[in-house]
Design a protein around this motif. Structure first.
Motif, PDB file in Angstrom:
ATOM      1  N   ASP A 773       0.838  -1.203   0.000  1.00 61.89           N
ATOM      2  CA  ASP A 773       0.000   0.000   0.000  1.00 61.89           C
ATOM      3  C   ASP A 773       0.876   1.257   0.000  1.00 61.89           C
ATOM      4  OD1 ASP A 773      -2.097  -1.746   0.247  1.00 61.89           O
ATOM      5  OD2 ASP A 773      -2.468  -1.345   2.370  1.00 61.89           O
ATOM      6  N   PRO A 774       0.512   2.246  -0.778  1.00 60.67           N
ATOM      7  CA  PRO A 774       1.260   3.512  -0.745  1.00 60.67           C
ATOM      8  C   PRO A 774       1.046   4.212   0.591  1.00 60.67           C
ATOM      9  CG  PRO A 774      -0.687   3.716  -2.135  1.00 60.67           C
ATOM     10  CD  PRO A 774      -0.576   2.269  -1.774  1.00 60.67           C
ATOM     11  N   GLU A 775       2.083   4.918   1.033  1.00 61.09           N
ATOM     12  CA  GLU A 775       2.012   5.626   2.307  1.00 61.09           C
ATOM     13  C   GLU A 775       1.024   6.780   2.239  1.00 61.09           C
ATOM     14  OE1 GLU A 775       3.939   5.224   5.407  1.00 61.09           O
ATOM     15  OE2 GLU A 775       3.951   3.231   4.491  1.00 61.09           O
ATOM     16  N   LEU A 776       0.942   7.442   1.108  1.00 54.05           N
ATOM     17  CA  LEU A 776       0.098   8.619   0.970  1.00 54.05           C
ATOM     18  C   LEU A 776      -1.211   8.249   0.289  1.00 54.05           C
ATOM     19  CD1 LEU A 776       2.744  11.254  -0.172  1.00 54.05           C
ATOM     20  CD2 LEU A 776       1.984  10.720   2.152  1.00 54.05           C
ATOM     21  N   PHE A 777      -2.246   9.004   0.632  1.00 54.78           N
ATOM     22  CA  PHE A 777      -3.554   8.792   0.007  1.00 54.78           C
ATOM     23  C   PHE A 777      -4.058  10.135  -0.509  1.00 54.78           C
ATOM     24  CE2 PHE A 777      -8.251   8.853   0.505  1.00 54.78           C
ATOM     25  CZ  PHE A 777      -8.559   7.959  -0.521  1.00 54.78           C
ATOM     26  N   GLU A 778      -4.487  10.132  -1.761  1.00 56.83           N
ATOM     27  CA  GLU A 778      -4.990  11.351  -2.384  1.00 56.83           C
ATOM     28  C   GLU A 778      -6.486  11.247  -2.632  1.00 56.83           C
ATOM     29  OE1 GLU A 778      -2.833  12.032  -5.949  1.00 56.83           O
ATOM     30  OE2 GLU A 778      -0.922  12.411  -4.934  1.00 56.83           O
ATOM     31  N   PHE A 779      -7.198  12.364  -2.396  1.00 59.61           N
ATOM     32  CA  PHE A 779      -8.637  12.374  -2.664  1.00 59.61           C
ATOM     33  C   PHE A 779      -9.048  13.779  -3.082  1.00 59.61           C
ATOM     34  CE2 PHE A 779      -8.213  13.632   1.729  1.00 59.61           C
ATOM     35  CZ  PHE A 779      -9.188  14.605   1.911  1.00 59.61           C
ATOM     36  N   ASN A 780     -10.256  13.837  -3.640  1.00 58.50           N
ATOM     37  CA  ASN A 780     -10.792  15.097  -4.141  1.00 58.50           C
ATOM     38  C   ASN A 780     -12.033  15.453  -3.334  1.00 58.50           C
ATOM     39  OD1 ASN A 780     -12.757  16.698  -5.957  1.00 58.50           O
ATOM     40  ND2 ASN A 780     -10.791  16.927  -7.010  1.00 58.50           N
ATOM     41  N   PHE A 786      -6.511  16.697  -2.220  1.00 62.08           N
ATOM     42  CA  PHE A 786      -5.886  16.635  -0.905  1.00 62.08           C
ATOM     43  C   PHE A 786      -5.038  15.368  -0.819  1.00 62.08           C
ATOM     44  CE2 PHE A 786      -9.665  19.169  -0.388  1.00 62.08           C
ATOM     45  CZ  PHE A 786      -9.252  20.230   0.429  1.00 62.08           C
ATOM     46  N   THR A 787      -3.965  15.463  -0.065  1.00 64.30           N
ATOM     47  CA  THR A 787      -3.086  14.316   0.175  1.00 64.30           C
ATOM     48  C   THR A 787      -2.879  14.166   1.669  1.00 64.30           C
ATOM     49  OG1 THR A 787      -1.927  14.705  -1.924  1.00 64.30           O
ATOM     50  CG2 THR A 787      -0.837  13.304  -0.279  1.00 64.30           C
ATOM     51  N   VAL A 788      -3.086  12.936   2.190  1.00 65.41           N
ATOM     52  CA  VAL A 788      -2.896  12.685   3.626  1.00 65.41           C
ATOM     53  C   VAL A 788      -1.940  11.516   3.805  1.00 65.41           C
ATOM     54  CG1 VAL A 788      -5.190  13.555   4.236  1.00 65.41           C
ATOM     55  CG2 VAL A 788      -4.881  11.126   3.749  1.00 65.41           C
ATOM     56  N   GLY A 789      -1.214  11.559   4.892  1.00 63.40           N
ATOM     57  CA  GLY A 789      -0.322  10.465   5.244  1.00 63.40           C
ATOM     58  C   GLY A 789      -1.003   9.475   6.165  1.00 63.40           C
ATOM     59  N   PRO A 790      -0.262   8.540   6.767  1.00 64.69           N
ATOM     60  CA  PRO A 790      -0.848   7.544   7.669  1.00 64.69           C
ATOM     61  C   PRO A 790      -1.488   8.216   8.886  1.00 64.69           C
ATOM     62  CG  PRO A 790       1.344   6.885   6.969  1.00 64.69           C
ATOM     63  CD  PRO A 790       1.166   8.304   6.531  1.00 64.69           C
ATOM     64  N   GLY A 791      -2.536   7.571   9.421  1.00 62.14           N
ATOM     65  CA  GLY A 791      -3.214   8.085  10.596  1.00 62.14           C
ATOM     66  C   GLY A 791      -4.536   8.724  10.256  1.00 62.14           C
ATOM     67  N   LEU A 792      -5.074   9.468  11.227  1.00 66.41           N
ATOM     68  CA  LEU A 792      -6.372  10.115  11.068  1.00 66.41           C
ATOM     69  C   LEU A 792      -6.202  11.563  10.645  1.00 66.41           C
ATOM     70  CD1 LEU A 792      -9.508  10.054  11.482  1.00 66.41           C
ATOM     71  CD2 LEU A 792      -9.062  10.865  13.816  1.00 66.41           C
ATOM     72  N   SER A 793      -6.953  11.979   9.646  1.00 68.07           N
ATOM     73  CA  SER A 793      -7.012  13.386   9.220  1.00 68.07           C
ATOM     74  C   SER A 793      -8.477  13.806   9.226  1.00 68.07           C
ATOM     75  CB  SER A 793      -6.428  13.574   7.823  1.00 68.07           C
ATOM     76  OG  SER A 793      -5.079  13.142   7.776  1.00 68.07           O
TER      77      SER A 793
END
Length: 799
Positions: A773-780, A786-793
């Motif tokens: 799994d990629p460390e970063l997650f991107e969403f619109n 937006f791009t978030v790393g591991p954990g809660l945002s």
């Protein structure tokens, strides 16, 4: 001030040799009273001199003296003598040392010379023919003195307010018919009921100056009673009779200070009460089966017993066992309460047992405070029940007046701080909803915040087993004060974090647990495996609940991990192992990363159980709803085997709950109550979620239980795992905001809540390296990337 040892010559040496085992052997029981209750009792020591010693016999140790100073001053008398004196040898000089007739080396209120003549040790505060016989002479004295009677009688005539309510309760009980003892076996419940009626009659008689109820109370005190020697520990004699003796001794204190009862009847009541005290000590402290139970308990059992002995010593101090009783009572209660059960404001047994023990602790503390006046004094730590754990057993130690000891106040303040919106205390561990003795606490600690809680309808001016002390200590001019502490807060050592929308009865209130160290370990059999447990109330309704406490024999129905609001690993929580000789319940949990930002308050609980690291974060968003993040990972990072994780939530609705319903939703569950309801929506970060409703027990009161619906969400996950959940409370019948919760990809759960004026978005990213799994997650969102790393945002978008 450091008390200097008195060096006695040959006569003192003989005395010290004769009492070398003091504190190591049980005291002689049923000794005759100093002031004989009947003509045929010989008085062993004349304390009726027309010119008694002055009141200040052996000053208390100053508050800044250390325990080490006290130990040195009181323990090294023999060591400070030279060899010729210590072995009694002839020094070749005439002994011209005189014993000061007013010196009181051990501070027990009896001069050294009188102790020597009586055969007791003037250097041991637990050994004396009486205890402060020259200063404690007036009755009443436990909670008020003779000079206070006019003011108290004026309070008793009030038509409204707390004193009017307390007086009405006491008058009602005074009018009851005492139960009869049936058979020849001592019945602790009959004794307790008689004691409560006896005290109520005594107080009403004193307020009304009416000899009728006073004589009836004295006759109750003077009644013979069966032997309790054959009772086994399961009879709860140590608990029930301890509370009875608090009332009996208080009743005697009131009657002995009045002229409403003939002296002969008072003497008979006194003699019978001393018999009762001696029996309680014999059975509870020196009968092997009872002693074993008390030694293993280290909880409310020994602390209640010790409080009772202490108060009895204050009530009838001019008797040979009074010194032993106060030394055992004060040191034992302080040790079990402040050093075993209390930790950073928490109470290991839970708030229910704090209140239950307070039936005894608080009257004793109030009465002792009238004597000690905030000072520290020296006592022998007899440690009858605690010698296996108390490193200072047998030593003479400095004991601070508990009423000014910050550890006691901190516990009751923390209980007040955690209180539910209706004023009662949370029912965590072995507990049900209970109220604080707010009126007595306000008077004892001079803190009107306790009155703010005490006046709430659900609390109902609670003063059970302490009505007389409350009546006396509560200043009728004290006005309730609303606490000024922050609405959101964390008590790290106590193991609680609390979020409140306000201090009103309809507040949104959430509590999360994180107990560790003594406050978890010393709960013993009353502890629950409840790491990260969440409770939630709104608009006066319990929505997310702890199952409470049915009773000891049914505790297994409500004290399992699954009975709490947390995450199970392959069906397991933290350990819950109990046997006759050992207890291992729960795992250390720690609250950290607390932030009381008014828009996004948050706290994190971390723990480890079932070979899994568990991190639970709670975020309160704008006072309207909560986001909960559960991060889970194998303790061994190389362990990639699949596990079934179960998200558990218990709510008060469904099954047999008469005024609450439950509905299983596509992504969670809904509990509905008359004034409020809540949706709990849950999404795992990976795996396929499986939602179900389970039937679970909860206590409905002492000894009774019913069933409610619990939500379970299962998902099979390997490696880094997690759950994202939303707690969405609202007024009953209100329209829920638009909500979506979904798995955005493997390892990522998202939730979106849309209000009229804003949109809130939560993202929990739990990437697994073994899956690539990629460390970063991107969403619109709203046309923006937006791009978030591991954990809660968590994001809040206006409009």
């Amino acid at each position: 001030m450091r008390l200097q040892p008195v060096i006695l010559k040959t006569i003192a040496l003989c005395l010290l040799l004769s009492v070398a085992t003091c504190g190591d052997e049980p005291p002689a029981r049923h000794q005759p009273d100093i002031i004989a209750p009947a003509e045929d009792v010989e008085t062993p020591l004349d304390l009726s001199s027309e010119t008694p010693p002055p009141a200040d016999l052996g000053p208390p140790i100053s508050e800044d003296a250390s325990p080490a100073d006290a130990d040195t001053a009181w323990e090294t008398t023999e060591d400070t003598r030279d060899d010729s004196e210590a072995d009694g040898g002839d020094t070749g000089e005439e002994d011209t040392t005189l014993i000061d007739p007013l010196q009181d080396s051990d501070g027990d209120g009896v001069p050294d010379l009188e102790e020597i003549e009586a055969g007791t040790d003037p250097h041991d505060p637990s050994s004396a023919p009486a205890w402060h016989p020259y200063t404690l002479i007036e009755h009443p004295r436990l909670f008020f003195g003779p000079d206070d009677l006019p003011e108290l009688r004026a309070r008793a005539k009030r038509d409204e307010g707390p004193h009017s309510t307390l007086m009405a309760r006491l008058e009602s009980r005074a009018g009851q018919t005492p139960p009869a003892q049936v058979g020849e076996i001592f019945d602790p419940l009959v004794s307790l009921s008689k004691a409560r009626i006896c005290l109520a009659k005594s107080f009403v008689a004193l307020m009304d100056e009416d000899p009728g109820p006073a004589i009836a109370a004295a006759e109750l005190l003077a009644e013979p009673f069966p032997s309790a020697a054959t009772l086994d520990p399961n009879s709860k004699f140590n608990l029930t009779e301890s509370q009875a003796l608090i009332d009996y001794c208080t009743a005697y204190d009131l009657l002995a200070g009045s002229d409403l009862v003939a002296p002969e009847l008072i003497a008979a009541a006194r003699a019978r009460l001393i018999e009762r005290i001696d029996q309680y000590r014999d059975v509870t402290y020196f009968t092997p089966a009872h002693l074993l139970v008390m030694t293993l308990a280290m909880n409310n059992h020994p602390a209640k017993a010790d409080s009772t002995l202490g108060l009895c010593a204050l009530a009838i101090n001019d008797r040979p066992m009074a010194a032993w009783d106060i030394n055992q009572g004060l040191t034992g209660m302080v040790y079990v309460f402040a050093e075993i059960q209390a930790a950073g404001g928490g109470f290991a047994e839970g708030w229910n047992y704090l209140q239950y023990g307070a039936h005894n602790y608080l009257p004793f503390m109030a009465a002792y405070h009238r004597f000690a006046q905030g000072t520290s004094r020296a006592y022998r730590n007899l440690a009858t029940f605690t010698r296996h754990s108390d490193p200072r057993h047998g030593q003479i130690i400095e004991v601070l007046d508990p009423a000014v000891d910050p550890r006691f106040r901190e516990v009751f303040e923390t209980a007040l701080w955690t209180a539910l919106p209706d004023g009662r205390l949370p029912n965590t561990d072995d507990a049900n909803y209970v109220a604080l003795h707010g009126g007595l606490l306000a008077g004892l600690f001079d803190d009107p915040r306790f009155l703010w809680n005490w006046q709430m309808p659900a609390v109902e001016l609670y003063a059970e087993y302490a009505e007389v002390a409350t009546f006396a200590l509560l200043d009728p001019e004290m006005e309730p004060r609303v606490p000024d502490w922050p609405l959101d807060g964390k008590r790290y050592e106590a193991g609680f974090a609390v979020f409140r929308s306000d201090l009103g009865p309809d507040a949104l209130w959430l509590l999360i647990q994180g107990e560790h160290g003594p406050v978890r370990e010393h709960g013993f059999g009353h502890e629950h495996p409840d790491e990260g447990n969440i409770l939630l109330w709104y608009r006066g309704e319990p929505l997310l609940i702890d199952p409470g406490y049915i009773n000891w024999s049914h505790r297994h129905l409500v004290n399992q991990a699954k009975d709490h609001n947390l995450v199970l690993v392959n069906g397991e929580g933290s350990p819950n192992r109990q046997s006759q000789i050992s207890v291992h319940i729960g795992a250390d949990a720690f609250l950290q990363d607390f932030d009381d930002d008014p828009e996004l308050s948050t706290v994190t609980m971390t723990t480890e159980y079932a070979n899994t690291e568990v991190h639970r974060r709670v975020v309160r968003s704008g006072g309207r709803f909560f986001v909960v993040e559960d991060r889970l990972a194998p303790s061994d990072p190389s362990d990639l085997s699949p596990r079934t994780y179960t998200y558990r939530m218990n709510g008060l609705g469904g099954e047999d709950v008469p005024d609450g319903q439950f509905e299983l939703l596509a992504e969670g569950g809904r509990w509905m109550r008359p004034r409020a309801e809540i949706d709990v929506l849950v999404m795992p970060t990976s795996g396929v979620p499986r939602y179900r409703a389970d039937r679970e027990e909860h206590a409905t009161g002492w000894g009774t239980f019913s069933y409610h619906a619990a939500l379970s969400v299962d998902s099979d996950m390997a490696g880094a795992a997690g759950f994202l959940s939303l707690l969405l409370p609202r007024e009953a019948g209100a329209i829920r905001p638009e909500v979506q919760i979904w798995q955005a990809r493997e390892g990522v759960a998202m939730a979106r809540v849309e209000f009229d004026e804003s949109v809130e978005l939560s993202v929990l990213n739990r990437p697994c390296r073994h899956r690539g799994d990629p460390e970063l997650f991107e969403f619109n969102e709203g046309g923006r990337q937006f791009t978030v790393g591991p954990g809660l945002s968590h994001f809040v978008f206006d409009g």
